[in-house]
Design an enzyme around this catalytic site. Structure first.
Site, short mmCIF file in Angstrom:
data_model
loop_
_atom_site.label_atom_id
_atom_site.label_comp_id
_atom_site.label_asym_id
_atom_site.label_seq_id
_atom_site.Cartn_x
_atom_site.Cartn_y
_atom_site.Cartn_z
N THR A 1 -7.60 -5.87 1.79
CA THR A 1 -6.14 -5.86 1.79
C THR A 1 -5.60 -5.62 3.19
O THR A 1 -6.20 -4.88 3.98
CB THR A 1 -5.61 -4.80 0.80
OG1 THR A 1 -4.20 -4.74 0.90
CG2 THR A 1 -6.18 -3.42 1.08
N SER B 1 -2.63 4.71 0.63
CA SER B 1 -2.82 5.21 -0.74
C SER B 1 -4.32 5.36 -0.98
O SER B 1 -5.14 4.80 -0.23
CB SER B 1 -2.25 4.24 -1.78
OG SER B 1 -3.09 3.10 -1.91
N TYR C 1 -5.87 3.99 -3.30
CA TYR C 1 -6.34 2.61 -3.56
C TYR C 1 -6.67 1.90 -2.25
O TYR C 1 -7.76 1.36 -2.08
CB TYR C 1 -5.29 1.80 -4.35
CG TYR C 1 -5.41 0.32 -4.05
CD1 TYR C 1 -6.51 -0.41 -4.55
CD2 TYR C 1 -4.51 -0.34 -3.21
CE1 TYR C 1 -6.67 -1.75 -4.21
CE2 TYR C 1 -4.67 -1.68 -2.89
CZ TYR C 1 -5.75 -2.37 -3.38
OH TYR C 1 -5.93 -3.69 -3.05
N HIS C 2 -5.70 1.89 -1.33
CA HIS C 2 -5.94 1.18 -0.07
C HIS C 2 -7.14 1.79 0.66
O HIS C 2 -7.91 1.08 1.31
CB HIS C 2 -4.69 1.21 0.82
CG HIS C 2 -3.57 0.32 0.35
ND1 HIS C 2 -2.52 0.77 -0.41
CD2 HIS C 2 -3.35 -1.02 0.52
CE1 HIS C 2 -1.70 -0.24 -0.68
NE2 HIS C 2 -2.18 -1.34 -0.13
N LYS D 1 -10.44 0.36 -0.35
CA LYS D 1 -10.75 -0.93 0.30
C LYS D 1 -11.35 -0.70 1.68
O LYS D 1 -12.20 -1.47 2.13
CB LYS D 1 -9.48 -1.76 0.43
CG LYS D 1 -8.86 -2.16 -0.90
CD LYS D 1 -9.78 -3.11 -1.63
CE LYS D 1 -9.07 -3.92 -2.66
NZ LYS D 1 -9.95 -4.82 -3.40
P1 NAD Z 1 -5.86 -7.63 -11.48
O1 NAD Z 1 -5.75 -6.22 -11.92
O2 NAD Z 1 -4.93 -8.62 -12.05
O3 NAD Z 1 -7.35 -8.16 -11.72
C1 NAD Z 1 -8.48 -7.40 -11.46
C2 NAD Z 1 -9.54 -7.76 -12.50
O4 NAD Z 1 -10.75 -7.04 -12.21
C3 NAD Z 1 -9.12 -7.38 -13.92
O5 NAD Z 1 -9.26 -8.47 -14.78
C4 NAD Z 1 -10.06 -6.23 -14.28
O6 NAD Z 1 -10.37 -6.19 -15.66
C5 NAD Z 1 -11.29 -6.53 -13.41
N1 NAD Z 1 -12.10 -5.34 -13.08
C6 NAD Z 1 -11.69 -4.19 -12.49
N2 NAD Z 1 -12.71 -3.32 -12.38
C7 NAD Z 1 -13.81 -3.94 -12.90
C8 NAD Z 1 -15.16 -3.55 -13.08
N3 NAD Z 1 -15.60 -2.34 -12.72
N4 NAD Z 1 -16.01 -4.44 -13.64
C9 NAD Z 1 -15.59 -5.68 -14.03
N5 NAD Z 1 -14.31 -6.10 -13.89
C10 NAD Z 1 -13.43 -5.23 -13.33
O7 NAD Z 1 -5.76 -7.63 -9.88
P2 NAD Z 1 -5.40 -8.83 -8.89
O8 NAD Z 1 -3.98 -8.71 -8.53
O9 NAD Z 1 -5.92 -10.10 -9.41
O10 NAD Z 1 -6.25 -8.41 -7.62
C11 NAD Z 1 -7.57 -8.89 -7.47
C12 NAD Z 1 -8.16 -8.38 -6.17
O11 NAD Z 1 -7.36 -8.84 -5.09
C13 NAD Z 1 -8.20 -6.86 -6.06
O12 NAD Z 1 -9.41 -6.47 -5.47
C14 NAD Z 1 -7.03 -6.53 -5.16
O13 NAD Z 1 -7.30 -5.37 -4.44
C15 NAD Z 1 -6.95 -7.76 -4.28
N6 NAD Z 1 -5.58 -8.01 -3.79
C16 NAD Z 1 -4.56 -8.25 -4.66
C17 NAD Z 1 -3.27 -8.48 -4.18
C18 NAD Z 1 -2.08 -8.74 -5.06
O14 NAD Z 1 -0.95 -8.81 -4.54
N7 NAD Z 1 -2.25 -8.90 -6.37
C19 NAD Z 1 -3.05 -8.44 -2.79
C20 NAD Z 1 -4.12 -8.18 -1.93
C21 NAD Z 1 -5.38 -7.96 -2.45
N1 USQ Z 2 8.39 -1.74 -2.73
C1 USQ Z 2 9.75 -1.60 -2.92
N2 USQ Z 2 10.25 -1.78 -4.16
C2 USQ Z 2 9.46 -2.10 -5.23
C3 USQ Z 2 8.08 -2.25 -5.03
C4 USQ Z 2 7.57 -2.05 -3.77
O1 USQ Z 2 10.51 -1.32 -1.97
O2 USQ Z 2 10.00 -2.24 -6.34
C5 USQ Z 2 7.82 -1.57 -1.38
C6 USQ Z 2 6.76 -0.50 -1.26
O3 USQ Z 2 7.32 0.76 -0.98
C7 USQ Z 2 5.90 -1.05 -0.12
C8 USQ Z 2 6.03 -2.57 -0.26
O4 USQ Z 2 7.18 -2.79 -1.06
O5 USQ Z 2 6.43 -0.68 1.10
C9 USQ Z 2 4.84 -3.24 -0.89
O6 USQ Z 2 4.58 -2.63 -2.15
P1 USQ Z 2 3.87 -3.48 -3.32
O7 USQ Z 2 3.84 -2.64 -4.55
O8 USQ Z 2 4.47 -4.82 -3.40
O9 USQ Z 2 2.40 -3.69 -2.69
P2 USQ Z 2 1.22 -2.67 -2.44
O10 USQ Z 2 1.41 -1.37 -3.11
O11 USQ Z 2 0.95 -2.63 -0.97
O12 USQ Z 2 0.00 -3.38 -3.17
C10 USQ Z 2 -0.07 -4.77 -3.41
C11 USQ Z 2 -1.20 -5.02 -4.40
C12 USQ Z 2 -2.51 -4.56 -3.78
C13 USQ Z 2 -2.71 -5.25 -2.44
C14 USQ Z 2 -1.52 -5.05 -1.51
C15 USQ Z 2 -1.58 -5.93 -0.28
O13 USQ Z 2 -0.96 -4.29 -5.61
O14 USQ Z 2 -3.59 -4.87 -4.65
O15 USQ Z 2 -3.85 -4.72 -1.82
O16 USQ Z 2 -0.31 -5.46 -2.20
S1 USQ Z 2 -0.93 -5.10 1.15
O17 USQ Z 2 0.41 -4.60 0.83
O18 USQ Z 2 -0.91 -6.06 2.21
O19 USQ Z 2 -1.82 -4.00 1.41
#
Ligand code: NAD
Ligand code: USQ
Length: 391
Positions: free
Chosen positions: A144, A179, A181-182, A185
């Site tokens: 991420t 966070s 979470y981050h 990664k």
């Molecule tokens: P999502 O929650 O929609 O999908 C994740 C999937 O992984 C789910 O189907 C879940 O069941 C599966 N999973 C989680 N833990 C598991 C485990 N231990 N074993 C098997 N399956 C498991 O999430 P997403 O939005 O599709 O994100 C996918 C990936 O992309 C993540 O790693 C996330 O960090 C990354 N990512 C997402 C975004 C975004 O904006 N959605 C942005 C940047 C990075």
């Molecule tokens: N934010 C708002 N209002 C909202 C939701 C979010 O102002 O209703 C702000 C947050 O405070 C933050 C920004 O928008 O500053 C992004 O928040 P987000 O919830 O859209 O994204 P984030 O928490 O960073 O996480 C999401 C995905 C995660 C991925 C990440 C990419 O859930 O899996 O890793 O985006 S990145 O942001 O580049 O790290």
């Protein structure tokens, strides 16, 4: 080429699995459906009615004649993982299968521990499985952009060359995530880098920005192939949330001043970027890093764009600056490089009026499914132990 997509039932994973299948890759999905389980536990639901994974895959087969193998289980169950890999024999493993919400990871101690053990241990299991039996496979790992945080200098793609006391070196770019979470990664990236160095594995870390949109060519083919679209305060992300809020006449929830700038991309570019990484694999022993995004926006500017597009559609859209539940800079420098994927041929879908229009119309179509109680954020970075901790 055989590609195993872990997390293939999720938002990015499902779109990617279908896209690759459509392009002739042999695709397998490995997922334990834990995301559907977390939604149930938290009492939240995707805006869209997603079909069970078996039905999704069957429908895909009926429509296209292409089959997708399904391995239903947990990456953290090593014997399940290695047996699935033995059966599927992947050339590439696209690893999406992690807990991906920052607010989820900040609910309380249990959710922080769950996030980091699920993500870090799962990723480590994949590295060991590759070391033991699939040393030539290419790991394409979803990282991420948030790993970098918001430093006051330009963000490079994974590495930075530094001169210090007259000596020079190229080192991993400093990480200042926001966070638990981050942070998971960041830990993954370090583990993958180390495994490439000591075992000669090949890997690409895709530092992806915030993904928006819902339709891809494949998921739009049929209602049973529809992708998830999260809008709640835990899994919903900025732009997608704003469009759904606009559709139900809820004020757009800009946290704090809204000057937080982030990297974004359309889900149609997510799937293409993954294909570019697979088709151009990293060399053995290399830990390659691509910044996977197409544009940078402040949250406040995004809200303004959604408001403008909403008004054009006749919606009454207000913007509300609410108290920021997170601890983050609301006014900062942010300038990240993203040339690696462009050099491989990515042709971005930039955020346009027509995309906003289509996403807003999509949100309007399903707005009857919105639970208004799940819009406002309930997780506080400063005070762990929100309402969700008790559920
Ligand atoms: P999502 O929650 O929609 O999908 C994740 C999937 O992984 C789910 O189907 C879940 O069941 C599966 N999973 C989680 N833990 C598991 C485990 N231990 N074993 C098997 N399956 C498991 O999430 P997403 O939005 O599709 O994100 C996918 C990936 O992309 C993540 O790693 C996330 O960090 C990354 N990512 C997402 C975004 C975004 O904006 N959605 C942005 C940047 C990075
Ligand atoms: N934010 C708002 N209002 C909202 C939701 C979010 O102002 O209703 C702000 C947050 O405070 C933050 C920004 O928008 O500053 C992004 O928040 P987000 O919830 O859209 O994204 P984030 O928490 O960073 O996480 C999401 C995905 C995660 C991925 C990440 C990419 O859930 O899996 O890793 O985006 S990145 O942001 O580049 O790290």
């Amino acid at each position: 080429m055989r590609v195993l997509v872990t997390g293939g039932d999720g938002y990015c994973g499902w779109a990617t699995a279908l896209y690759l299948s459509n392009r002739g890759y042999e695709v397998g999905i490995l997922d334990n459906l834990v995301r559907r389980h977390w939604d149930q536990q938290l009492g939240i639901e995707t805006l869209t009615p997603i079909a069970p994974i078996q039905q999704r895959i069957q429908r895909w087969r009926d429509l296209t004649g292409k089959s997708i193998d399904l391995f239903m289980g947990d990456i953290n169950n090593y014997s399940f993982l290695i047996n699935s890999l033995r059966e599927f024999q992947p050339d590439s493993i696209v690893h999406f299968g992690e807990q991906r919400s920052a607010p989820f990871s900040m609910i309380d101690r249990e959710h922080a521990v769950l996030t980091q053990s699920n993500n870090v241990m799962g990723n480590l299991n994949i590295l060991y499985a590759m070391r033991e039996e699939f040393p030539d496979a290419h790991l394409v790992k979803l990282g991420t952009m948030g790993e970098y945080g918001t430093p006051n200098i330009d963000i490079e793609e994974g590495y930075i060359t530094i001169e210090h006391n007259g000596r020079k070196d190229t080192v991993p770019y400093p990480k200042q995530p926001g966070s638990f979470y981050h942070l998971s990664k960041v830990h993954d990236s370090h583990n993958i880098h180390f495994a490439c160095k000591i075992w000669g594995l090949r890997a690409t870390d895709l530092n992806q920005g915030v993904v928006y949109g819902v339709l891809t060519e494949e998921t739009g083919m049929d209602e049973l192939l529809i992708n998830r679209l999260d809008y709640d305060g835990i899994f919903g992300t900025a732009l997608n949330r704003f469009c759904i809020q606009a559709a139900i006449n809820h004020p757009l929830t800009v946290y704090g001043k809204g000057g937080q700038t982030r990297a974004f991309l359309d889900i149609r570019d997510t799937v293409r970027c993954v294909e570019l990484a697979i088709a151009n694999p990293a060399e053995p022993g290399h830990f390659r890093v691509f910044n996977q995004f197409t544009e940078m926006f402040s949250v406040g500017d995004l809200a303004m764009m959604v408001k403008k597009a909403g008004v054009t559609l006749g919606l009454d859209v207000e913007i509300q600056n609410i108290e920021n539940p997170r601890v983050e800079l609301e006014d900062h420098y942010f300038n990240a490089k993203n040339t690696n994927l462009l050099d491989l041929g990515l042709q971005p879908h930039y955020l346009s009026d027509s995309l906003l229009d289509s996403l807003l119309n999509f949100a309007i179509k399903y707005k009857h499914r919105v639970d208004k109680n799940e819009i406002l954020p309930k997780v506080s970075w400063r005070n762990p132990g929100s309402v969700y901790a008790k559920s």
